[in-house]
Design a protein around this motif. Sequence first.
Motif, mmCIF file in Angstrom:
data_model
loop_
_atom_site.group_PDB
_atom_site.id
_atom_site.type_symbol
_atom_site.label_atom_id
_atom_site.label_comp_id
_atom_site.label_asym_id
_atom_site.label_seq_id
_atom_site.Cartn_x
_atom_site.Cartn_y
_atom_site.Cartn_z
ATOM 1 N N ASP A 54 1.092 -1.123 -0.074
ATOM 2 C CA ASP A 54 -0.078 0.073 0.078
ATOM 3 C C ASP A 54 1.001 1.125 0.012
ATOM 4 O OD1 ASP A 54 -1.756 1.990 0.437
ATOM 5 O OD2 ASP A 54 -2.768 1.160 2.158
ATOM 6 N N ALA A 55 0.988 1.987 -1.101
ATOM 7 C CA ALA A 55 1.714 3.085 -1.149
ATOM 8 C C ALA A 55 1.391 4.244 -0.223
ATOM 9 C CB ALA A 55 1.593 3.728 -2.511
ATOM 10 N N ALA A 56 0.188 4.166 0.388
ATOM 11 C CA ALA A 56 -0.330 5.246 1.402
ATOM 12 C C ALA A 56 0.781 5.283 2.411
ATOM 13 C CB ALA A 56 -1.690 4.950 1.831
ATOM 14 N N VAL A 57 1.309 4.118 2.787
ATOM 15 C CA VAL A 57 2.234 4.063 4.088
ATOM 16 C C VAL A 57 3.448 4.778 3.663
ATOM 17 C CG1 VAL A 57 3.694 2.499 5.198
ATOM 18 C CG2 VAL A 57 1.616 1.565 4.525
ATOM 19 N N ARG A 58 3.865 4.764 2.412
ATOM 20 C CA ARG A 58 5.044 5.710 2.179
ATOM 21 C C ARG A 58 4.498 7.218 2.077
ATOM 22 N NH1 ARG A 58 5.220 1.280 -0.583
ATOM 23 N NH2 ARG A 58 4.753 2.396 -2.518
ATOM 24 N N ARG A 59 3.455 7.330 1.709
ATOM 25 C CA ARG A 59 3.012 8.756 1.643
ATOM 26 C C ARG A 59 2.810 9.336 3.090
ATOM 27 N NH1 ARG A 59 -0.324 6.571 -2.581
ATOM 28 N NH2 ARG A 59 -2.001 6.477 -1.364
ATOM 29 N N ASP A 60 2.291 8.494 3.752
ATOM 30 C CA ASP A 60 2.257 8.919 5.189
ATOM 31 C C ASP A 60 3.509 9.295 5.825
ATOM 32 O OD1 ASP A 60 -0.619 8.694 5.134
ATOM 33 O OD2 ASP A 60 -0.676 6.716 6.175
ATOM 34 N N LEU A 61 4.620 8.147 5.467
ATOM 35 C CA LEU A 61 5.744 8.390 6.240
ATOM 36 C C LEU A 61 6.294 9.880 5.732
ATOM 37 C CD1 LEU A 61 7.575 5.316 5.809
ATOM 38 C CD2 LEU A 61 7.321 6.469 7.751
ATOM 39 N N GLU A 62 6.532 10.048 4.424
ATOM 40 C CA GLU A 62 6.480 11.420 3.995
ATOM 41 C C GLU A 62 5.777 12.657 4.521
ATOM 42 O OE1 GLU A 62 9.060 13.788 2.356
ATOM 43 O OE2 GLU A 62 9.105 11.739 1.402
ATOM 44 N N ARG A 63 4.694 12.470 4.797
ATOM 45 C CA ARG A 63 3.889 13.570 5.630
ATOM 46 C C ARG A 63 4.399 13.711 7.154
ATOM 47 N NH1 ARG A 63 -0.210 11.945 2.400
ATOM 48 N NH2 ARG A 63 -1.026 10.529 3.914
ATOM 49 N N PHE A 64 4.833 12.531 7.845
ATOM 50 C CA PHE A 64 5.315 12.652 9.007
ATOM 51 C C PHE A 64 6.458 13.454 9.010
ATOM 52 C CE2 PHE A 64 8.023 10.573 12.514
ATOM 53 C CZ PHE A 64 7.168 11.137 13.531
ATOM 54 N N PHE A 65 7.589 12.853 8.073
ATOM 55 C CA PHE A 65 8.890 13.668 8.114
ATOM 56 C C PHE A 65 8.629 15.215 7.852
ATOM 57 C CE2 PHE A 65 10.747 9.688 9.063
ATOM 58 C CZ PHE A 65 12.008 9.776 9.423
ATOM 59 N N ALA A 66 7.784 15.552 7.038
ATOM 60 C CA ALA A 66 7.398 16.933 6.551
ATOM 61 C C ALA A 66 6.971 17.711 7.969
ATOM 62 C CB ALA A 66 6.514 16.820 5.453
ATOM 63 N N ARG A 67 6.342 17.062 8.766
ATOM 64 C CA ARG A 67 5.856 17.740 9.977
ATOM 65 C C ARG A 67 7.142 17.818 10.861
ATOM 66 N NH1 ARG A 67 1.215 15.430 12.914
ATOM 67 N NH2 ARG A 67 0.013 16.049 11.460
ATOM 68 N N LEU A 68 7.887 16.368 11.079
ATOM 69 C CA LEU A 68 9.058 16.354 11.911
ATOM 70 C C LEU A 68 10.348 17.279 11.577
ATOM 71 C CD1 LEU A 68 10.131 14.678 14.460
ATOM 72 C CD2 LEU A 68 11.180 13.045 12.623
ATOM 73 N N VAL A 69 10.522 17.576 10.217
ATOM 74 C CA VAL A 69 11.719 18.046 9.805
ATOM 75 C C VAL A 69 11.379 19.085 8.580
ATOM 76 C CG1 VAL A 69 14.032 18.107 8.972
ATOM 77 C CG2 VAL A 69 13.055 16.140 10.530
ATOM 78 N N PRO A 70 10.656 20.171 8.848
ATOM 79 C CA PRO A 70 10.063 20.903 7.706
ATOM 80 C C PRO A 70 11.201 21.719 6.971
ATOM 81 C CG PRO A 70 9.505 22.008 9.916
ATOM 82 C CD PRO A 70 10.156 20.749 10.058
ATOM 83 N N ASP A 71 10.822 21.705 5.556
ATOM 84 C CA ASP A 71 11.856 22.699 4.780
ATOM 85 C C ASP A 71 11.939 24.035 5.418
ATOM 86 O OD1 ASP A 71 12.569 20.282 3.194
ATOM 87 O OD2 ASP A 71 10.993 20.815 1.634
ATOM 88 N N GLY A 72 12.903 24.721 5.321
ATOM 89 C CA GLY A 72 12.983 26.049 5.574
ATOM 90 C C GLY A 72 12.763 26.402 7.190
ATOM 91 N N ASP A 73 12.796 25.513 7.973
ATOM 92 C CA ASP A 73 12.822 25.687 9.533
ATOM 93 C C ASP A 73 14.112 26.558 9.838
ATOM 94 O OD1 ASP A 73 13.053 25.385 12.418
ATOM 95 O OD2 ASP A 73 12.162 23.798 12.266
ATOM 96 N N ALA A 74 14.029 27.874 10.482
ATOM 97 C CA ALA A 74 14.837 28.858 10.935
ATOM 98 C C ALA A 74 15.864 28.160 11.743
ATOM 99 C CB ALA A 74 14.150 29.928 11.484
ATOM 100 N N LEU A 75 15.461 26.931 12.468
ATOM 101 C CA LEU A 75 16.458 26.520 13.229
ATOM 102 C C LEU A 75 17.776 26.170 12.660
ATOM 103 C CD1 LEU A 75 17.154 24.711 16.040
ATOM 104 C CD2 LEU A 75 16.032 22.852 14.762
#
Length: 135
Positions: A54-75
């Motif tokens: 189920d490709a939804a598993v990998r899409r969910d992982l991608e969304r999780f990582f986008a929340r965990l490590v967002p692009d452009g974070d000022a950190l």
Amino acid sequence: MHRERIEVRTRGRGTHEITRELQSAVARSGVREGLCHVFVHHTSASLIVCENADAAVRRDLERFFARLVPDGDALFEHDDEGPDDMPAHVRTILTQVSVTLPVSDGHCDLGTWQGVYLWEHRTAQHVRRVTITIV
């Protein structure tokens, strides 16, 4: 021992299944029982063993990582190649750049729903070098 290198052309961020290439390399090696070690030679892409049904598993992982490590974070200070640069490095460190799989009866002994994926963490397309070593 048998060693092969493959190139994986990514379309940007996302997962790219390489299970078939690994199974073919093991078959060419002639190794019946042993280990298949896979290594990606980059600091902004990783390898994962993940559900392949189920490709939804990998899409969910991608969304999780986008929340965990967002692009452009000022950190992040390191952004030499853009806002996805440091997040890609963090994603790689949180996952892995190598996996070792058992070889049984001449093939990688994966579970019914397991596949091996190169996970591209950059938003742009890349060509990724992967070394497969079978012992």
